[in-house]
Design an enzyme around this catalytic site. Structure first.
Site, PDB file in Angstrom:
ATOM      1  CB  ALA A 112      11.533  -0.273   0.645  1.00 22.52           C
ATOM      2  N   GLY A 134      12.093  -2.273  -4.064  1.00 19.10           N
ATOM      3  CA  GLY A 134      13.126  -2.997  -3.328  1.00 19.10           C
ATOM      4  C   GLY A 134      13.009  -4.508  -3.476  1.00 19.10           C
ATOM      5  CD  GLU A 187      15.961  -1.175  -5.800  1.00 20.51           C
ATOM      6  OE1 GLU A 187      15.207  -1.050  -4.820  1.00 20.51           O
ATOM      7  OE2 GLU A 187      16.679  -0.247  -6.210  1.00 20.51           O
ATOM      8  CD  GLU A 212      11.699   1.840  -6.632  1.00 17.14           C
ATOM      9  OE1 GLU A 212      11.353   1.732  -7.832  1.00 17.14           O
ATOM     10  OE2 GLU A 212      12.387   0.982  -6.051  1.00 17.14           O
TER      11      GLU A 212
HETATM   12  C1  HXC Z   1       4.009  -1.001   2.676  1.00 17.71           C
HETATM   13  C2  HXC Z   1       2.576  -2.217   1.367  1.00 17.71           C
HETATM   14  C3  HXC Z   1       3.487  -2.173   0.281  1.00 17.71           C
HETATM   15  C4  HXC Z   1       4.734  -1.499   0.481  1.00 17.71           C
HETATM   16  C5  HXC Z   1       1.750  -3.276  -0.354  1.00 17.71           C
HETATM   17  N1  HXC Z   1       1.529  -2.909   0.928  1.00 17.71           N
HETATM   18  N2  HXC Z   1       2.931  -2.832  -0.775  1.00 17.71           N
HETATM   19  N3  HXC Z   1       2.842  -1.624   2.543  1.00 17.71           N
HETATM   20  N4  HXC Z   1       4.941  -0.928   1.706  1.00 17.71           N
HETATM   21  N5  HXC Z   1       5.663  -1.437  -0.454  1.00 17.71           N
HETATM   22  C6  HXC Z   1       0.340  -3.190   1.743  1.00 17.71           C
HETATM   23  C7  HXC Z   1      -0.836  -2.331   1.335  1.00 17.71           C
HETATM   24  O1  HXC Z   1      -0.766  -1.051   1.945  1.00 17.71           O
HETATM   25  C8  HXC Z   1      -1.978  -3.155   1.878  1.00 17.71           C
HETATM   26  O2  HXC Z   1      -2.066  -2.961   3.271  1.00 17.71           O
HETATM   27  C9  HXC Z   1      -1.502  -4.604   1.659  1.00 17.71           C
HETATM   28  O3  HXC Z   1      -0.076  -4.528   1.535  1.00 17.71           O
HETATM   29  C10 HXC Z   1      -2.056  -5.213   0.393  1.00 17.71           C
HETATM   30  O4  HXC Z   1      -1.772  -4.344  -0.688  1.00 17.71           O
HETATM   31  P1  HXC Z   1      -2.877  -3.827  -1.714  1.00 17.71           P
HETATM   32  O5  HXC Z   1      -2.335  -2.575  -2.314  1.00 17.71           O
HETATM   33  O6  HXC Z   1      -4.202  -3.753  -1.050  1.00 17.71           O
HETATM   34  O7  HXC Z   1      -2.869  -5.035  -2.768  1.00 17.71           O
HETATM   35  P2  HXC Z   1      -3.247  -4.991  -4.318  1.00 17.71           P
HETATM   36  O8  HXC Z   1      -4.442  -4.121  -4.553  1.00 17.71           O
HETATM   37  O9  HXC Z   1      -3.278  -6.423  -4.749  1.00 17.71           O
HETATM   38  O10 HXC Z   1      -2.036  -4.238  -5.040  1.00 17.71           O
HETATM   39  C11 HXC Z   1      -0.774  -4.836  -5.087  1.00 17.71           C
HETATM   40  C12 HXC Z   1       0.295  -3.789  -5.479  1.00 17.71           C
HETATM   41  C13 HXC Z   1       0.212  -2.562  -4.526  1.00 17.71           C
HETATM   42  C14 HXC Z   1       0.099  -3.350  -6.944  1.00 17.71           C
HETATM   43  C15 HXC Z   1       1.658  -4.504  -5.357  1.00 17.71           C
HETATM   44  O11 HXC Z   1       0.216  -3.032  -3.169  1.00 17.71           O
HETATM   45  C16 HXC Z   1       1.343  -1.597  -4.666  1.00 17.71           C
HETATM   46  O12 HXC Z   1       1.367  -0.799  -5.594  1.00 17.71           O
HETATM   47  N6  HXC Z   1       2.255  -1.607  -3.706  1.00 17.71           N
HETATM   48  C17 HXC Z   1       3.373  -0.666  -3.659  1.00 17.71           C
HETATM   49  C18 HXC Z   1       4.402  -1.010  -4.690  1.00 17.71           C
HETATM   50  C19 HXC Z   1       5.529  -0.002  -4.648  1.00 17.71           C
HETATM   51  O13 HXC Z   1       5.345   1.193  -4.870  1.00 17.71           O
HETATM   52  N7  HXC Z   1       6.748  -0.482  -4.376  1.00 17.71           N
HETATM   53  C20 HXC Z   1       7.937   0.341  -4.297  1.00 17.71           C
HETATM   54  C21 HXC Z   1       8.159   0.794  -2.874  1.00 17.71           C
HETATM   55  S1  HXC Z   1       9.454   1.952  -2.741  1.00 17.71           S
HETATM   56  P3  HXC Z   1      -3.513  -2.660   3.994  1.00 17.71           P
HETATM   57  O14 HXC Z   1      -3.112  -2.399   5.403  1.00 17.71           O
HETATM   58  O15 HXC Z   1      -4.129  -1.514   3.266  1.00 17.71           O
HETATM   59  O16 HXC Z   1      -4.245  -3.954   3.787  1.00 17.71           O
HETATM   60  C22 HXC Z   1      10.856   1.028  -2.716  1.00 17.71           C
HETATM   61  C23 HXC Z   1      12.120   1.830  -2.614  1.00 17.71           C
HETATM   62  C24 HXC Z   1      13.310   0.949  -2.379  1.00 17.71           C
HETATM   63  O17 HXC Z   1      10.832  -0.157  -2.774  1.00 17.71           O
HETATM   64  C25 HXC Z   1      14.488   1.823  -2.124  1.00 17.71           C
HETATM   65  C26 HXC Z   1      15.555   1.159  -1.321  1.00 17.71           C
HETATM   66  C27 HXC Z   1      15.238   1.021   0.100  1.00 17.71           C
END
Ligand code: HXC
Length: 258
Positions: A65, A109, A112, A132
């Site tokens: 998400a 998400g 999911e 998360e």
């Molecule tokens: C918003 C995101 C994002 C996310 C990545 N980006 N994941 N933005 N929401 N979930 C953005 C980053 O901010 C970045 O933007 C660009 O995408 C590239 O990501 P990087 O982090 O620079 O890439 P990398 O170093 O290759 O790392 C990849 C990654 C990392 C390991 C996947 O991006 C990451 O940890 N992302 C978050 C994963 C996460 O926590 N997911 C769960 C979300 S909570 P900029 O602008 O800086 O270039 C969830 C709850 C669901 O899903 C509940 C129900 C609704």
């Protein structure tokens, strides 16, 4: 509806939906989920379509998400809008089969959403996870329930508590994905599998899907309702705001346990 966050393409009897926010690793924001819902419902209503495929890029199916969109939300916001209900669960509700073709990251998400589909084909580079907990919340779109059903308690618990990712090999071994395919062939293989299904008798396909889901979904609803309420309650914590702000600001979160 004109789409900005997804691409759609009809391949014979198959509706192909490609998540397309390359700058954010296909993070699932409200607009993307509204568009995905619209596309799924259109294919569901289209008699020429017998099955659907949802895919992302070779780098990410979806990295979760959209954290930046969620970060300012309060408990009241997520509770009152029943955050995710309006547009998140369509993939699990359509009656025609939906295949997830997952390459790269399927996190939070994104994992999911893949699990809401009828089965998952994984590219060799696929990585599944529910990270998360690092953001001060928990999975909120069925992850604690569906992942546990797919891979069993021990692996699900470890993944949900530690954010450890599973690679494609482990995901296949654990029953999360049906097969592993070279990344370059993934979409074609998913479309050809969906085509095979679409060419079969539609009522028998729909009834087969409904029946397998009966084995899998009984009592799932209660678990998902429980999960959603406690997920909402985490937006009442300072740690949720801190965890998500830290991600956006590219720093380590300073959790206060409140
Ligand atoms: C918003 C995101 C994002 C996310 C990545 N980006 N994941 N933005 N929401 N979930 C953005 C980053 O901010 C970045 O933007 C660009 O995408 C590239 O990501 P990087 O982090 O620079 O890439 P990398 O170093 O290759 O790392 C990849 C990654 C990392 C390991 C996947 O991006 C990451 O940890 N992302 C978050 C994963 C996460 O926590 N997911 C769960 C979300 S909570 P900029 O602008 O800086 O270039 C969830 C709850 C669901 O899903 C509940 C129900 C609704």
């Amino acid at each position: 509806m004109a789409y900005e966050c997804i691409l759609t393409d009809t391949r014979g009897p198959v509706g192909l939906i490609t998540l397309n926010r390359p700058d954010a690793l296909n993070a699932l924001n409200k607009q993307l989920m509204d568009e995905l819902t619209d596309a799924l419902m259109k294919y569901e209503a289209d008699d020429a379509i017998g099955a659907m495929v949802i895919t992302g890029s070779s780098k990410a199916f979806a990295a979760g998400a959209d954290i930046k969109e969620m970060q300012p939300k309060s408990y009241m916001d997520v509770y009152m809008e029943d955050f995710i209900t309006a547009n998140w669960e369509t993939a699990s509700k359509v009656r025609k089969p939906v295949i997830a073709a997952v390459a790269g990251y399927a996190l939070g998400g994104g994992c999911e959403l893949a699990m809401m589909c009828d089965f998952i084909l994984a590219g060799e580079n696929a990585k599944f996870g529910q990270p998360e907990i690092n953001l001060g919340v928990i999975p909120g779109a069925g992850g604690t329930q569906r992942l546990t059903r797919f891979v069993g308690k021990s692996k699900a618990m470890e993944m949900v508590l530690t954010a450890r990712m599973m690679d494609a090999e482990e995901a296949e071994r654990s029953g999360l994905v049906s097969r592993i395919v070279p990344v370059d062939d993934l979409v074609e293989e998913a479309v050809s599998t969906a085509t095979k299904i679409a060419e079969l008798s539609r009522p028998s396909v729909m009834i087969a899907k409904e029946s397998v889901n009966k084995a899998y979904e009984t009592m799932l609803r209660d678990g998902i309702m429980f999960e959603r309420r406690v997920f909402h309650s985490l937006f009442a914590t300072e740690d949720q705001n801190e965890g998500m702000a830290a991600f956006a600001e590219k720093r380590k979160p300073a959790f206060k346990n409140r």
